[in-house]
Design a protein around this motif. Structure first.
Motif, PDB file in Angstrom:
ATOM      1  N   UNK A  20       0.823  -1.173   0.159  1.00 30.96           N
ATOM      2  CA  UNK A  20       0.001   0.031   0.142  1.00 30.96           C
ATOM      3  C   UNK A  20       0.892   1.100  -0.131  1.00 30.96           C
ATOM      4  N   UNK A  21       1.998   1.425   0.911  1.00 28.93           N
ATOM      5  CA  UNK A  21       2.910   2.325   0.648  1.00 28.93           C
ATOM      6  C   UNK A  21       3.520   2.647  -0.369  1.00 28.93           C
ATOM      7  N   UNK A  22       3.964   1.360  -1.056  1.00 29.83           N
ATOM      8  CA  UNK A  22       4.765   1.978  -2.503  1.00 29.83           C
ATOM      9  C   UNK A  22       3.673   2.340  -3.587  1.00 29.83           C
ATOM     10  N   UNK A  23       2.533   1.839  -3.461  1.00 30.99           N
ATOM     11  CA  UNK A  23       1.685   2.440  -4.338  1.00 30.99           C
ATOM     12  C   UNK A  23       1.410   3.855  -4.193  1.00 30.99           C
ATOM     13  N   UNK A  24       1.029   4.119  -2.887  1.00 31.15           N
ATOM     14  CA  UNK A  24       0.745   5.277  -2.659  1.00 31.15           C
ATOM     15  C   UNK A  24       1.866   6.374  -2.937  1.00 31.15           C
ATOM     16  N   UNK A  25       3.190   5.896  -2.536  1.00 28.97           N
ATOM     17  CA  UNK A  25       4.630   6.657  -2.841  1.00 28.97           C
ATOM     18  C   UNK A  25       4.348   6.977  -4.464  1.00 28.97           C
ATOM     19  N   UNK A  26       3.872   6.037  -5.220  1.00 28.92           N
ATOM     20  CA  UNK A  26       4.173   6.003  -6.691  1.00 28.92           C
ATOM     21  C   UNK A  26       2.920   6.882  -7.298  1.00 28.92           C
ATOM     22  N   UNK A  27       2.050   7.364  -6.597  1.00 29.50           N
ATOM     23  CA  UNK A  27       1.039   8.155  -7.046  1.00 29.50           C
ATOM     24  C   UNK A  27      -0.367   7.441  -7.126  1.00 29.50           C
ATOM     25  N   UNK A  28      -0.338   6.328  -6.781  1.00 32.82           N
ATOM     26  CA  UNK A  28      -1.580   5.652  -6.612  1.00 32.82           C
ATOM     27  C   UNK A  28      -2.643   6.017  -5.505  1.00 32.82           C
ATOM     28  N   UNK A  29      -3.876   6.013  -5.569  1.00 37.19           N
ATOM     29  CA  UNK A  29      -4.612   6.267  -4.345  1.00 37.19           C
ATOM     30  C   UNK A  29      -5.072   4.909  -3.619  1.00 37.19           C
ATOM     31  N   UNK A  30      -4.613   4.462  -2.514  1.00 43.45           N
ATOM     32  CA  UNK A  30      -5.017   3.318  -1.889  1.00 43.45           C
ATOM     33  C   UNK A  30      -6.329   3.611  -1.210  1.00 43.45           C
ATOM     34  N   UNK A  31      -7.248   3.368  -1.795  1.00 45.94           N
ATOM     35  CA  UNK A  31      -8.709   3.499  -1.038  1.00 45.94           C
ATOM     36  C   UNK A  31      -9.155   2.567   0.002  1.00 45.94           C
ATOM     37  N   UNK A  32      -8.515   1.375  -0.185  1.00 47.25           N
ATOM     38  CA  UNK A  32      -8.796   0.259   0.879  1.00 47.25           C
ATOM     39  C   UNK A  32      -7.873  -0.655   0.985  1.00 47.25           C
ATOM     40  N   UNK A  33      -7.765  -1.330   2.247  1.00 46.68           N
ATOM     41  CA  UNK A  33      -6.918  -2.489   2.422  1.00 46.68           C
ATOM     42  C   UNK A  33      -7.874  -3.394   3.028  1.00 46.68           C
ATOM     43  N   UNK A  34      -7.694  -4.886   2.762  1.00 44.89           N
ATOM     44  CA  UNK A  34      -8.515  -5.889   3.413  1.00 44.89           C
ATOM     45  C   UNK A  34      -7.611  -7.150   3.676  1.00 44.89           C
ATOM     46  N   UNK A  35      -8.041  -7.766   4.595  1.00 50.88           N
ATOM     47  CA  UNK A  35      -7.113  -8.962   4.983  1.00 50.88           C
ATOM     48  C   UNK A  35      -7.909 -10.449   4.532  1.00 50.88           C
ATOM     49  N   UNK A  36      -8.990 -10.356   4.553  1.00 50.69           N
ATOM     50  CA  UNK A  36      -9.797 -11.626   4.106  1.00 50.69           C
ATOM     51  C   UNK A  36     -10.976 -11.286   3.083  1.00 50.69           C
ATOM     52  N   UNK A  37     -11.212 -12.388   2.387  1.00 49.41           N
ATOM     53  CA  UNK A  37     -12.139 -12.288   1.161  1.00 49.41           C
ATOM     54  C   UNK A  37     -13.403 -11.397   1.632  1.00 49.41           C
ATOM     55  N   UNK A  38     -13.851 -11.773   2.723  1.00 53.19           N
ATOM     56  CA  UNK A  38     -15.071 -11.128   3.105  1.00 53.19           C
ATOM     57  C   UNK A  38     -15.041  -9.634   3.099  1.00 53.19           C
TER      58      UNK A  38
END
Lengths: 375, 219
Positions: free
Chosen positions: B23-41
Motif C-alpha cells: 500500500x505504501x509503495x503504491x501510495x508513494x508512486x502516485x496511486x490512491x489506495x482507497x482500501x486494504x483488506x485481510x480476508x475475502x469477506x
C-alpha cells in the motif's frame, strides 16, 4: 481381525449368505414335499418347521455384527448336525438324501465367513463326518458330496479372509493418502508465510541497500529454493503407468538454478522415464552452456509445451548468440561441439533439436515424439 | 499518468507487513489506495463501498478465496481490474484466477518498480503476464485442443499468431522483443496477448454455462 474393513466384508458376506439360506431352504422344503417318503411324516414336518424357523431367526440375528456370538454359531451348526442325525429315525434307515440336504450350507458358510478357513474346515469336518456316520451304506455320490463340503468350507473361509485383508489394506492406503493431503495443506500454509517474509526481506533489502542488500539476496535465493521445492512436491503424483515420469516436474526442479525461469503447463507431462531423464540431461547441458558463454546467473528460460503427439521443450538465453562459423570451425577441427551432442541425443530419442542464434540470443527447440505411455 | 486522475487501488493480503508495504509503495508512486483488506469477506465489502479501479490481490487469503473474490469483483464491476500478487505461485490457483478474469499476475519477489509498472499497466486495460503464467495458459489451450469432449468453438481457439506470441511470452521474451522478432507493433503484440486471456475467460464462461445446463440449473 476386528477392523472396520473386516466387519464391512463380513456384513456383505452375511447379506449374501441370507439370500443363499432362503434358496437352500426352499430347495429342501420343495424336495421333502415332492418326495413325501418319510417313515414318520409328522416328525418330518416338525423338522421342516424347525428349518424354516431357524432360517428366519438366523437371517435376522446374523444381520447385526454384535449378535454373531459363539453361542449362535454353535447353535447354527448344532441344529444342522441334529437334523442330519435325526434323518435315519425320521426317514428310515435306508434313506438316500438327508432331511436338511443342502440346507446345511447355511451353517457351513456362516462358520467360514465368521472364522475364516479354520472355521470352514471345522464346520465341514463336523458336517461331513456326521453325514458319513449316519449312513448305513456309503456310495460314490455320498463320497463326492462329503468331499465337496470338505473343500468348500475352507476355501470360502480363505477367500473371506483374503477379502478382509485387501479391504483393510485399501482402507489404510486411503487413510494414508488423506493424511498426506492434509500434511501438504498444512505445509502450504506454513510455507506461504515463510515465502511472504522472504520475499519481503528481499524487496526491502534491495531498497535499503548496503549490508541489507546482501541479506535480501540471500532471502531471495531461499525463497526461490522453497518455491521450487513446493512446486516439485505438488507434482509428486503416482505415475500414469509403469516406466513413465512427469517431465514438467523434472524440469521444474531446474528453476533452482540462478537466473533460470521455467514455464510449465498446469498438469503433469507423462513420458517414458528414459526420455525424461535424457531431456533433463540435455536441458541441463543447454543451461550449462548459458552459464559458460553468457555468464553465471545469466537469465535463461525453459518452456515445456505439450502438443499431445509430441512434446516441445525450448531453452532460451539473451546472450550474444553463437558467433557465426564457430560451429563449423569446431566441426572442421573434428571436435564434437556441444550443439552436435545435443542434436545427437535428441535424435536418438526420435526427435529434432533446432538451434536459432543471433544477436537476440540463443534458443534451442527440442521436440520429441510421444509414443506409447503418453497421456 | 501525471495528468490523469489518480488510479484508485485496493490491496488485499492477510499478511499485515505485506499489505502495508504494498500500500505504501503504491501510495508513494502516485496511486490512491482507497482500501486494504485481510480476508475475502472484507475485500468484497470494501470493494462495494469504495469501487477501486484495480484490486491487488493475494490468492492465499481467508475465505472466500482469491479466486472467488476475483470472480465476484468482476461480476459486480466488469470495468474493475484484478492483479494477482502471489507468494508461492500456486499454479492451479493462478490459472483459476486468470480464468475468472484476473488480467495480471506477479510473484511477490518482483521489485517495487515491477509492481508499480504492473498496476499501471493493468489499470489501463493491459494484461501483465509472467513467463510462468503464459506457460500455464498455453498448456490450458493445448489441453482444450486435445480434449475429446465437446469441441471448442472457433471463438475460443487461439489463432496461429496468438499461439506464437503466447509461446514467446512463455519463453521470457518482452513484448518489445516479440514485436521486433515478428515485425509487429508493440500494440499488436499486446492485443494478441490480451486476446488469449479473453478467449480463455470466454471458454471458462462457456464451460460453466454448459455445466449449468447439464445440471439443470439454467431455469
Amino acid at each position: 481381525m476386528s477392523t472396520r474393513a473386516a466387519v464391512a466384508v463380513e456384513n456383505r458376506m452375511f447379506r449374501a449368505l441370507a439370500v443363499l439360506r432362503v434358496v437352500v431352504l426352499v430347495n429342501a422344503v420343495a424336495l421333502i414335499a415332492y418326495r413325501n417318503n418319510y417313515d414318520h411324516p409328522t416328525a418330518g414336518w416338525f423338522c421342516v418347521a424347525l428349518m424354516v424357523g431357524w432360517t428366519i431367526y438366523a437371517i435376522a440375528t446374523y444381520a447385526k455384527p454384535i449378535r454373531r456370538t459363539v453361542r449362535l454359531m454353535v447353535a447354527d451348526l448344532g441344529i444342522a448336525v441334529g437334523l442330519l442325525v435325526a434323518t435315519p429315525f425320521v426317514k428310515g434307515e435306508w434313506f438316500s438324501s438327508t432331511i436338511p440336504g443342502f440346507w446345511i450350507m447355511g451353517a457351513l458358510l456362516a462358520w467360514a465367513v465368521r472364522y475364516g478357513w479354520r472355521g470352514g474346515l471345522v464346520a465341514s469336518v463336523v458336517l461331513g463326518g456326521t453325514d458319513l456316520l449316519i449312513r448305513a451304506d456309503f456310495d460314490q455320490g455320498n463320497y463326492g458330496y462329503v468331499f465337496l463340503i470338505l473343500l468348500g468350507g475352507p476355501i470360502v473361509g480363505y477367500l473371506v479372509e483374503s477379502l478382509q485383508q485387501m479391504a483393510a489394506e485399501r482402507d489404510r492406503a486411503e487413510r494414508e493418502a488423506a493424511a498426506a493431503d492434509e500434511r501438504a495443506r498444512l505445509a502450504r500454509v506454513v510455507h506461504d508465510g515463510v515465502l511472504q517474509v522472504l520475499a519481503l526481506v528481499q524487496r526491502r533489502g534491495a531498497e535499503i541497500g548496503g549490508a541489507a542488500e546482501e541479506l535480501g539476496r540471500l532471502a531471495g535465493e531461499q525463497e526461490q529454493a522453497l518455491r521450487t521445492l513446493i512446486r516439485s512436491q505438488d507434482r509428486v503424483t503416482a505415475p500414469d503407468g509403469p516406466g513413465t515420469e512427469d517431465l514438467a516436474g523434472a524440469l521444474g526442479a531446474l528453476a533452482h538454478r540462478p537466473g533460470v525461469e521455467v514455464a510449465l503447463p498446469g498438469g503433469p507431462v507423462e513420458l517414458p522415464s528414459a526420455v525424461v531423464a535424457e531431456l533433463v540431461a540435455v536441458v541441463g547441458a543447454c543451461l550449462d552452456n548459458v552459464t559458460r558463454h553468457v555468464g553465471p546467473g545469466a537469465p535463461a528460460w525453459v518452456l515445456v509445451d505439450d502438443l499431445g503427439d509430441r512434446v516441445a521443450v525450448s531453452v532460451r538465453d539473451e546472450g550474444d548468440g553463437i558467433p557465426e562459423g564457430r560451429l563449423a570451425a569446431a566441426r572442421a577441427e573434428g571436435r564434437l561441439g556441444v550443439s552436435e551432442s545435443i542434436e545427437g541425443r535428441i535424435r536418438d530419442l526420435g526427435g529434432t533439436a533446432t538451434l536459432s542464434t543471433g544477436s537476440f540470443g540463443t534458443e534451442w527447440e527440442l521436440v520429441v515424439p510421444r509414443t506409447e505411455g503418453g497421456r | 499518468m501525471e495528468e490523469q486522475p489518480r488510479v484508485r487501488v485496493m490491496v488485499v493480503d492477510d499478511h499485515p507487513m505485506w499489505r502495508d508495504a504494498v500500500a505504501k509503495d503504491l501510495d508513494d508512486a502516485g496511486f490512491t489506495v482507497v482500501a486494504t483488506a485481510a480476508t475475502g469477506t472484507e475485500a468484497l465489502n470494501r470493494f462495494r463501498a469504495t469501487r477501486p479501479k484495480v484490486v491487488v490481490l493475494d490468492l492465499q487469503i481467508p475465505a472466500p478465496s482469491g479466486v472467488e473474490v476475483t470472480a465476484t469483483v468482476l461480476q459486480e464491476d466488469p470495468s474493475a481490474r484484478v492483479l494477482i500478487l502471489s507468494a508461492s505461485g500456486e499454479q492451479d490457483d493462478v490459472l483459476e484466477a486468470v480464468k475468472a478474469g484476473a488480467t495480471g499476475y506477479l510473484v511477490k519477489s518482483a521489485s517495487r518498480a515491477e509492481l508499480i509498472a504492473a498496476v499501471q499497466r493493468v489499470s489501463v486495460g493491459d494484461s501483465v503476464f509472467t513467463p510462468g503464467l503464459a506457460g500455464l495458459v498455453l498448456g490450458e489451450f493445448r489441453r482444450m485442443a486435445q480434449d475429446p469432449g465437446p469441441t471448442t468453438l472457433p471463438g475460443e481457439q487461439l489463432t496461429e499468431r496468438e499461439t506464437e506470441v503466447l509461446r514467446m511470452v512463455a519463453k521470457g521474451m518482452s513484448y518489445k522483443q516479440i514485436a521486433e522478432r515478428l515485425v509487429l507493433s508493440h500494440r499488436t503484440v499486446q492485443n494478441h496477448v490480451q486476446n488469449t486471456l479473453r478467449k480463455l475467460q470466454l471458454h471458462n464462461r462457456v464451460e460453466l454455462t454448459r455445466y449449468a445446463i447439464e445440471q439443470g440449473l439454467d431455469d
